[in-house]
Design a protein around this motif. Sequence first.
Motif, PDB file in Angstrom:
ATOM      1  N   TYR A   1       0.815  -1.214   0.045  1.00 45.46           N
ATOM      2  CA  TYR A   1       0.071   0.057  -0.072  1.00 45.46           C
ATOM      3  C   TYR A   1       0.691   1.381   0.125  1.00 45.46           C
ATOM      4  O   TYR A   1       0.702   2.408  -0.575  1.00 45.46           O
ATOM      5  N   ASP A   2       1.920   1.294   0.990  1.00 44.17           N
ATOM      6  CA  ASP A   2       2.745   2.560   0.855  1.00 44.17           C
ATOM      7  C   ASP A   2       3.378   2.731  -0.583  1.00 44.17           C
ATOM      8  O   ASP A   2       3.420   3.942  -1.009  1.00 44.17           O
ATOM      9  N   ASP A   3       3.640   1.558  -1.187  1.00 42.77           N
ATOM     10  CA  ASP A   3       4.315   1.883  -2.442  1.00 42.77           C
ATOM     11  C   ASP A   3       3.292   2.465  -3.668  1.00 42.77           C
ATOM     12  O   ASP A   3       3.971   2.935  -4.315  1.00 42.77           O
ATOM     13  N   TRP A   4       2.119   2.092  -3.212  1.00 42.05           N
ATOM     14  CA  TRP A   4       1.130   2.384  -4.296  1.00 42.05           C
ATOM     15  C   TRP A   4       1.052   4.077  -4.018  1.00 42.05           C
ATOM     16  O   TRP A   4       0.861   4.745  -5.186  1.00 42.05           O
ATOM     17  N   THR A   5       1.011   4.475  -2.976  1.00 42.28           N
ATOM     18  CA  THR A   5       0.997   6.180  -2.551  1.00 42.28           C
ATOM     19  C   THR A   5       2.159   6.501  -3.189  1.00 42.28           C
ATOM     20  O   THR A   5       2.202   7.968  -3.639  1.00 42.28           O
ATOM     21  N   ILE A   6       3.278   6.102  -3.099  1.00 43.32           N
ATOM     22  CA  ILE A   6       4.619   6.413  -3.918  1.00 43.32           C
ATOM     23  C   ILE A   6       4.363   6.745  -5.421  1.00 43.32           C
ATOM     24  O   ILE A   6       4.465   7.616  -5.936  1.00 43.32           O
ATOM     25  N   ALA A   7       3.861   5.659  -5.957  1.00 44.94           N
ATOM     26  CA  ALA A   7       3.401   5.620  -7.355  1.00 44.94           C
ATOM     27  C   ALA A   7       2.459   6.699  -7.823  1.00 44.94           C
ATOM     28  O   ALA A   7       2.633   7.346  -8.710  1.00 44.94           O
ATOM     29  N   GLN A   8       1.442   6.822  -6.797  1.00 43.38           N
ATOM     30  CA  GLN A   8       0.510   7.963  -7.041  1.00 43.38           C
ATOM     31  C   GLN A   8       0.946   9.313  -7.299  1.00 43.38           C
ATOM     32  O   GLN A   8       0.838  10.308  -7.970  1.00 43.38           O
ATOM     33  N   MET A   9       1.958   9.426  -6.352  1.00 40.78           N
ATOM     34  CA  MET A   9       2.697  10.709  -6.253  1.00 40.78           C
ATOM     35  C   MET A   9       3.746  11.100  -7.423  1.00 40.78           C
ATOM     36  O   MET A   9       3.974  12.176  -7.869  1.00 40.78           O
TER      37      MET A   9
ATOM     38  N   LYS B   1       3.435   9.928 -10.232  1.00 43.99           N
ATOM     39  CA  LYS B   1       2.766  10.081 -11.413  1.00 43.99           C
ATOM     40  C   LYS B   1       2.313  11.405 -11.366  1.00 43.99           C
ATOM     41  O   LYS B   1       2.367  12.050 -12.641  1.00 43.99           O
ATOM     42  N   ALA B   2       1.907  11.881 -10.351  1.00 44.92           N
ATOM     43  CA  ALA B   2       1.268  13.589 -10.296  1.00 44.92           C
ATOM     44  C   ALA B   2       2.649  14.320 -10.484  1.00 44.92           C
ATOM     45  O   ALA B   2       2.408  15.444 -11.184  1.00 44.92           O
ATOM     46  N   MET B   3       3.925  13.946 -10.171  1.00 44.65           N
ATOM     47  CA  MET B   3       5.206  14.731 -10.533  1.00 44.65           C
ATOM     48  C   MET B   3       5.760  14.412 -11.868  1.00 44.65           C
ATOM     49  O   MET B   3       6.966  14.856 -11.987  1.00 44.65           O
ATOM     50  N   GLY B   4       5.196  13.397 -12.294  1.00 52.49           N
ATOM     51  CA  GLY B   4       5.738  13.207 -13.992  1.00 52.49           C
ATOM     52  C   GLY B   4       6.986  12.369 -14.008  1.00 52.49           C
ATOM     53  O   GLY B   4       7.897  12.295 -14.747  1.00 52.49           O
ATOM     54  N   GLU B   5       7.244  11.459 -12.812  1.00 58.51           N
ATOM     55  CA  GLU B   5       8.415  10.564 -12.584  1.00 58.51           C
ATOM     56  C   GLU B   5       7.961   9.287 -13.081  1.00 58.51           C
ATOM     57  O   GLU B   5       7.358   8.387 -12.321  1.00 58.51           O
ATOM     58  N   ASP B   6       7.865   9.137 -14.207  1.00 60.00           N
ATOM     59  CA  ASP B   6       7.330   7.804 -14.957  1.00 60.00           C
ATOM     60  C   ASP B   6       8.042   6.548 -14.606  1.00 60.00           C
ATOM     61  O   ASP B   6       7.548   5.485 -14.412  1.00 60.00           O
TER      62      ASP B   6
ATOM     63  N   GLU C   1       9.676   5.774 -11.567  1.00 52.60           N
ATOM     64  CA  GLU C   1       9.252   5.406 -10.448  1.00 52.60           C
ATOM     65  C   GLU C   1       7.793   5.114 -10.278  1.00 52.60           C
ATOM     66  O   GLU C   1       7.381   4.172  -9.410  1.00 52.60           O
ATOM     67  N   TYR C   2       7.053   5.710 -11.300  1.00 50.42           N
ATOM     68  CA  TYR C   2       5.556   5.319 -11.264  1.00 50.42           C
ATOM     69  C   TYR C   2       5.472   3.934 -11.443  1.00 50.42           C
ATOM     70  O   TYR C   2       4.780   3.135 -10.875  1.00 50.42           O
ATOM     71  N   GLN C   3       6.053   3.376 -12.487  1.00 47.50           N
ATOM     72  CA  GLN C   3       5.987   1.998 -12.967  1.00 47.50           C
ATOM     73  C   GLN C   3       6.634   1.014 -11.893  1.00 47.50           C
ATOM     74  O   GLN C   3       5.999  -0.077 -11.509  1.00 47.50           O
ATOM     75  N   THR C   4       7.754   1.391 -11.398  1.00 47.49           N
ATOM     76  CA  THR C   4       8.280   0.625 -10.197  1.00 47.49           C
ATOM     77  C   THR C   4       7.634   0.410  -9.018  1.00 47.49           C
ATOM     78  O   THR C   4       7.249  -0.724  -8.690  1.00 47.49           O
ATOM     79  N   TYR C   5       6.966   1.486  -8.668  1.00 46.68           N
ATOM     80  CA  TYR C   5       6.227   1.482  -7.311  1.00 46.68           C
ATOM     81  C   TYR C   5       4.751   0.933  -7.620  1.00 46.68           C
ATOM     82  O   TYR C   5       4.151   0.229  -6.785  1.00 46.68           O
ATOM     83  N   LEU C   6       4.108   1.087  -8.831  1.00 52.48           N
ATOM     84  CA  LEU C   6       3.087   0.563  -9.120  1.00 52.48           C
ATOM     85  C   LEU C   6       2.996  -1.074  -9.215  1.00 52.48           C
ATOM     86  O   LEU C   6       2.226  -1.808  -8.730  1.00 52.48           O
ATOM     87  N   GLN C   7       4.189  -1.492  -9.848  1.00 52.94           N
ATOM     88  CA  GLN C   7       4.409  -2.893  -9.817  1.00 52.94           C
ATOM     89  C   GLN C   7       4.597  -3.365  -8.292  1.00 52.94           C
ATOM     90  O   GLN C   7       4.084  -4.483  -7.839  1.00 52.94           O
ATOM     91  N   ARG C   8       5.285  -2.752  -7.354  1.00 49.02           N
ATOM     92  CA  ARG C   8       5.340  -3.102  -6.084  1.00 49.02           C
ATOM     93  C   ARG C   8       4.209  -3.044  -5.169  1.00 49.02           C
ATOM     94  O   ARG C   8       3.880  -3.816  -4.256  1.00 49.02           O
ATOM     95  N   ALA C   9       3.342  -2.063  -5.756  1.00 52.21           N
ATOM     96  CA  ALA C   9       2.119  -2.253  -5.052  1.00 52.21           C
ATOM     97  C   ALA C   9       1.103  -3.133  -5.201  1.00 52.21           C
ATOM     98  O   ALA C   9       0.227  -3.586  -4.506  1.00 52.21           O
ATOM     99  N   GLN C  10       1.559  -4.128  -6.265  1.00 52.48           N
ATOM    100  CA  GLN C  10       0.857  -5.221  -6.453  1.00 52.48           C
ATOM    101  C   GLN C  10       1.444  -6.899  -5.906  1.00 52.48           C
ATOM    102  O   GLN C  10       0.890  -7.511  -5.809  1.00 52.48           O
ATOM    103  N   TYR C  11       2.271  -6.389  -4.778  1.00 49.91           N
ATOM    104  CA  TYR C  11       3.020  -7.433  -4.382  1.00 49.91           C
ATOM    105  C   TYR C  11       2.151  -8.217  -3.384  1.00 49.91           C
ATOM    106  O   TYR C  11       2.402  -9.467  -2.881  1.00 49.91           O
ATOM    107  N   TYR C  12       1.000  -7.772  -2.891  1.00 52.50           N
ATOM    108  CA  TYR C  12       0.045  -8.465  -2.022  1.00 52.50           C
ATOM    109  C   TYR C  12      -0.409  -9.672  -2.554  1.00 52.50           C
ATOM    110  O   TYR C  12      -0.818 -10.756  -1.868  1.00 52.50           O
ATOM    111  N   LYS C  13      -0.283  -9.798  -3.996  1.00 49.05           N
ATOM    112  CA  LYS C  13      -0.822 -11.100  -4.894  1.00 49.05           C
ATOM    113  C   LYS C  13       0.233 -12.258  -4.391  1.00 49.05           C
ATOM    114  O   LYS C  13      -0.287 -13.288  -4.368  1.00 49.05           O
ATOM    115  N   ASN C  14       1.219 -11.831  -4.011  1.00 50.12           N
ATOM    116  CA  ASN C  14       2.356 -12.910  -3.606  1.00 50.12           C
ATOM    117  C   ASN C  14       1.894 -13.703  -2.321  1.00 50.12           C
ATOM    118  O   ASN C  14       2.779 -14.717  -1.974  1.00 50.12           O
ATOM    119  N   VAL C  15       1.252 -13.206  -1.451  1.00 44.37           N
ATOM    120  CA  VAL C  15       0.755 -13.696  -0.217  1.00 44.37           C
ATOM    121  C   VAL C  15      -0.564 -14.183  -0.202  1.00 44.37           C
ATOM    122  O   VAL C  15      -1.179 -14.515   0.883  1.00 44.37           O
TER     123      VAL C  15
END
Length: 978
Positions: free
Chosen positions: A465-473, A475-480, A482-496
Amino acid sequence: MIKYLKIIPIVLLVSLYSCNSKSLDPVTTSSPLIEYVNPFIGTGGHGHTYPGAVAPFGMMQLSPDTRLDGWDGCSGYHYSDREIFGFSHTHLSGTGVSDYGDLLLMPTNAVLFNNGADGKPGYKSAFSHDDEIATPGYYEVHLKDTDIRAALTVKERSGIHRYDFPKGSKQIIIVDLEHRDEVLSAAIETLSKTQIQGHRHSKAWAEQQQLFFAVEFSRPYKKVTYYKSKTSGKEVKAAFEFEADEGTSMEVRVGISAVNEAGAALNLKTELANKSFQTVKEETQEAWERQLKKIVINHPDATVLTNFYTAMYHSMLAPNLYQDVDGNYRGMDLKIHKTTSFDYYTVFSLWDTYRATHPLYTLIEQERTNDFINTFLAKYDEGGIMPIWDLSGNYTGCMIGYHAVPVIADAYLKGIQNYDTEKAFRAMLHSATRDKLGLASYKKFGYIPVEEESESVSKTLEYAYDDWTIAQMAKAMGEDREYQTYLQRAQYYKNVYDPKSQFMRGRFRNTWFAPFDPYEVNFNYTEANAWQYSFYVPQDVSGMMQLMGGKRQLEANLDKLFSAEDQTSGRHQVDITGLIGQYAHGNEPSHHMAYLYNFVNKPHKTQARVRQILQEQYTNTPDGISGNEDCGQMSAWYVFSSLGFYPVTPGANQYIIGAPLVEKATIYLESGKKFSIVAAPYSEAAKYIQQVFLNGKALQRSYLTHQEIIQGGELRFVMGTTPSEWGTAEGTEPVTAIKEHLIVPAPFIEDGDVAFKGSTKITLNCADTTAIVRYRLGKGEFTVYEKPFEVSENTILTVVAEKDGWRSAAIKTALYKIDPNRSISLKNAYANQYNAGGENALIDGVLGAKDFRTGTWQGYFDTDMEAIVDLGSTKNIQQVAINFLEDQRSWIFLPTEVTCLGSKDGVTFTPLDTAITLNSAEPHEAVSIKNVYFTPSNAAVRYVKVIAKKLGTLSQWHLGYKHQGKSWLFIDEIQIRE
């Protein structure tokens, strides 16, 4: 109810909770809202609040101390107590760990340095709640044993005690710097007959808390007596005696600082000046009135008014100002810093407060939110990382996640940006790229293995969840990138996520931790069990639903959650309270769950559950909070939910609509605009929404946006007694969904043994059943997995999943072949949550690590361990080695004696070597692994018996002794060398 004291004659509070209490009239804007604050709510049960005087977000919390230790003494006060030890100047509100209680003062009539806790004569005094008054910024009590009336009031960094002694009595004030926590250093210096100063440095939750004080007496003392004649050291106490003929009333003015004595004196002089006690009290109560008027509600029931405004009050007690009036403060490096561009704070209970408390601040405390974030960035500069749970310039090492990150992202995305946003983003990335607290494994594998880090499931979920909030920020700052990296990390819940059980589970050596009981509280979760963490994917509820099988399955799982048996198994966890089924409102991981029904187009179920929680879990009584108040989080949930909406996903700028409890409310925004909420027709039974109108237009969707609130307007609810069709149509539900940069979950071993005899059949699976799973044994080529396969030798199994050009992390697992001729039998039962892999754990070749919570140790509670290893045939034994863990803070002690015996027939056993005696009761701070060796001389045996004797009752020096605690034995592994 609490009486509002405009003048302070001697007023007795007649039964705070009497059923005959007169109901207050509905609130109007001219009513003093502090009348509706009951500071005693939460002081009983497990709320851990205090009733004393404090200014909004103030540094000083001047409150009575009735309890010296224990879990329910975290705030220093518990409503069930009947004796007061004195009045100290710092307290924590609603925490689960104890600290503070600095600089205790107690008026009395004899020179007594013993506090009386041991039953011997002391300065403590009995009191009655009938003679106790608490309102925001003011506290008063009558001390029965000495007939002294004490009254307290405060400003942000300073406070005034007023003591009224009985006529003809001796007038003595005890100053106790040894009170409560371990003292590192303390001193009292007399500057004159009316002024003293000093310091108290202590160790508790904060390893090195530094407090300085300046004290002014309204009359000169005639005599001072020091305990053991010491003015400095670790046992510093003083008794100041005053001339009784000079009057029966006196005041003590106190300033505190974390910087130095001069800072404390400046705080006192600047804030109190020549103001009277009454003036200071009125100024602080006016400050509280301004705070409470940020949300004004109307309701016909005085109890709801009291619960609401007490919740508002509790949400504004912390974080605490940690800066002197001149801008100086003590930073996370424990050095002195200065800033006048923002206010610097401490006591950030972020694992709790990022969920609703900080989102509440983004509505009604926007400027202070900027200060909080500037504080985070200052702490980042001073200590090298943003805080997780900081206290008085100390990293406490408590709780999980990096939740300063969502606080910043949520504020930034809502337009609150009066700080260095680029630096904030860098600090967020820094928090997410460390290698501690399981992050190294999380980054490498996409989840945290049980054997690598404790609380692995909870940490994986909260990091995601924390990583998803990094991804959203980003995206808003144009950091493409980091957006991809942390949006992928935001899906790590699938692994548990275990698709078979549909719970979030620990992965132990790439199998699911077993045996599995979703009710079991164990080291895989943080203050919770599988029920209470398996719905924690606020950033991608759509993705979670897809894993479960769709909306109807999520709805069914939520129904099971609320209807499950309301008991837990495994480790006793005092934080798990307020159970409705397995929904635990007394602890934060559950707080969003009732609102998830909106996501499946069943908002009436949200409305019913939210109303139930509001009415059952919050009451106008001392135990009126169902769990630790946790620095405002329990209260912020009540505030939001009473208004009719809740921030399920901070950072999404959405508020999920529930069911308003109040008849009318107005949020007064810092911009000058206001947002009003009206619920009509109003009745207690009318808990179901029929229609919603936003600014006069029908609102079909079951959520609001932050912008809709912040721009002002009116939200009108039409209520009814039965569910309606509102919010049930497709497209009207709230959505959080990750739709791009999708990951492939890592495959897992669904069936088969990682430590086996003879051979084992391995079955693989993946949470995404459409992915291609590949595996290899040893260093061979990868093979597409199509069906279970046999393994009969030691090897390394590597698995990976692929889909749409994406590949999961490659997960390696050592498959260990146990000598097929060897077996083990255990006489005594181990605790399931510490099973280390089951019956063969002590001969499976896997050694335990220093952290007992990683699941690699077999734990025995208050019982001896006796095991017999059958070698299959008679062997010549050269050595027997056994490992034991010692972690005394966790009640894990070495055995008192270890015996090793051998036998050829399994019936008659004789010693293989001299029994080894250990001084297990001797105190040790460090966590260590003890290796015990036996070296038989030419012993030919088939059976090896190992007996480890428990310590049993904990030693008197141990904290657990007071609770009649028993010891644990942790063993792994029994190694027999031929």
